[in-house]
Design a protein around this motif. Structure first.
Motif, short mmCIF file in Angstrom:
data_model
loop_
_atom_site.label_atom_id
_atom_site.label_comp_id
_atom_site.label_asym_id
_atom_site.label_seq_id
_atom_site.Cartn_x
_atom_site.Cartn_y
_atom_site.Cartn_z
N LYS A 64 -3.86 -6.87 1.09
CA LYS A 64 -3.68 -8.21 0.69
C LYS A 64 -3.19 -9.12 1.73
O LYS A 64 -3.87 -10.30 2.07
CB LYS A 64 -2.99 -8.47 -0.45
N ILE A 65 -2.45 -8.69 2.65
CA ILE A 65 -1.92 -9.52 3.71
C ILE A 65 -3.15 -9.46 4.82
O ILE A 65 -3.64 -10.59 5.41
CB ILE A 65 -0.83 -8.83 4.43
N LEU A 66 -3.87 -8.61 4.94
CA LEU A 66 -4.99 -8.27 5.91
C LEU A 66 -6.23 -9.36 5.40
O LEU A 66 -6.88 -10.08 6.21
CB LEU A 66 -5.53 -6.92 5.89
N GLN A 67 -6.27 -9.04 4.11
CA GLN A 67 -7.51 -9.93 3.46
C GLN A 67 -7.15 -11.71 3.58
O GLN A 67 -8.12 -12.46 3.80
CB GLN A 67 -7.76 -9.68 2.11
N ALA A 68 -5.89 -11.92 3.35
CA ALA A 68 -5.46 -13.39 3.38
C ALA A 68 -5.77 -13.56 5.13
O ALA A 68 -5.83 -14.97 5.38
CB ALA A 68 -3.90 -13.62 3.10
N LYS A 69 -5.19 -12.77 5.94
CA LYS A 69 -5.38 -13.32 7.34
C LYS A 69 -6.72 -13.63 7.84
O LYS A 69 -6.79 -14.18 8.62
CB LYS A 69 -4.70 -12.14 8.16
N ILE A 70 -7.96 -12.69 7.25
CA ILE A 70 -9.17 -12.73 7.48
C ILE A 70 -9.73 -14.18 6.95
O ILE A 70 -10.39 -14.85 7.50
CB ILE A 70 -10.08 -11.32 7.04
N GLN A 71 -9.43 -14.34 5.65
CA GLN A 71 -9.57 -15.54 4.99
C GLN A 71 -9.16 -16.80 5.78
O GLN A 71 -9.92 -17.86 5.77
CB GLN A 71 -9.35 -15.52 3.65
N ALA A 72 -8.13 -16.75 6.29
CA ALA A 72 -7.34 -17.82 7.15
C ALA A 72 -7.93 -17.94 8.59
O ALA A 72 -7.96 -18.93 8.96
CB ALA A 72 -6.03 -17.65 7.16
N GLY A 73 -8.83 -16.84 8.80
CA GLY A 73 -9.27 -17.19 10.41
C GLY A 73 -8.51 -16.43 11.30
O GLY A 73 -8.55 -16.55 12.52
#
Length: 94
Positions: A64-73
């Motif tokens: 989830k943390i990695l997905q959030a970082k990816i979405q945030a760029g």
């Protein structure tokens, strides 16, 4: 679960003597040992299940943390980043 001392006391209270007492104690001690082994096995299985669940939760949180970082760029999708890095390296060296 009775202790060994309690089993001996039970044999005495029941009035067992000699061979009959020895057979009773042997049988009861065997049951006690089997119960202890079963309890330990269940304890180990519960510990193993808890560790697996904890690892699963850790990995889900990490994802989830990695997905959030990816979405945030903040972080590019690692598969895309790794693929482009390898293709750049192969282009430089024939």
């Amino acid at each position: 679960m009775a202790t060994r001392e309690e089993i001996v006391q039970q044999a005495d209270l029941l009035g067992y003597r000699g061979e009959k007492r020895e057979e009773y104690l042997k049988q009861e001690f065997k049951v006690l040992a089997e119960s202890a082994a079963t309890a330990r096995k269940e304890e180990l299985e519960a510990e193993r299940a808890a560790k697996i669940e904890l690892e699963k939760m850790r990995l889900e949180t990490e994802m989830k943390i990695l997905q959030a970082k990816i979405q945030a760029g903040i972080v590019k999708d690692e598969t895309v980043a790794n693929t482009s890095r390898f293709s750049d390296a192969s282009a430089k060296h024939p």
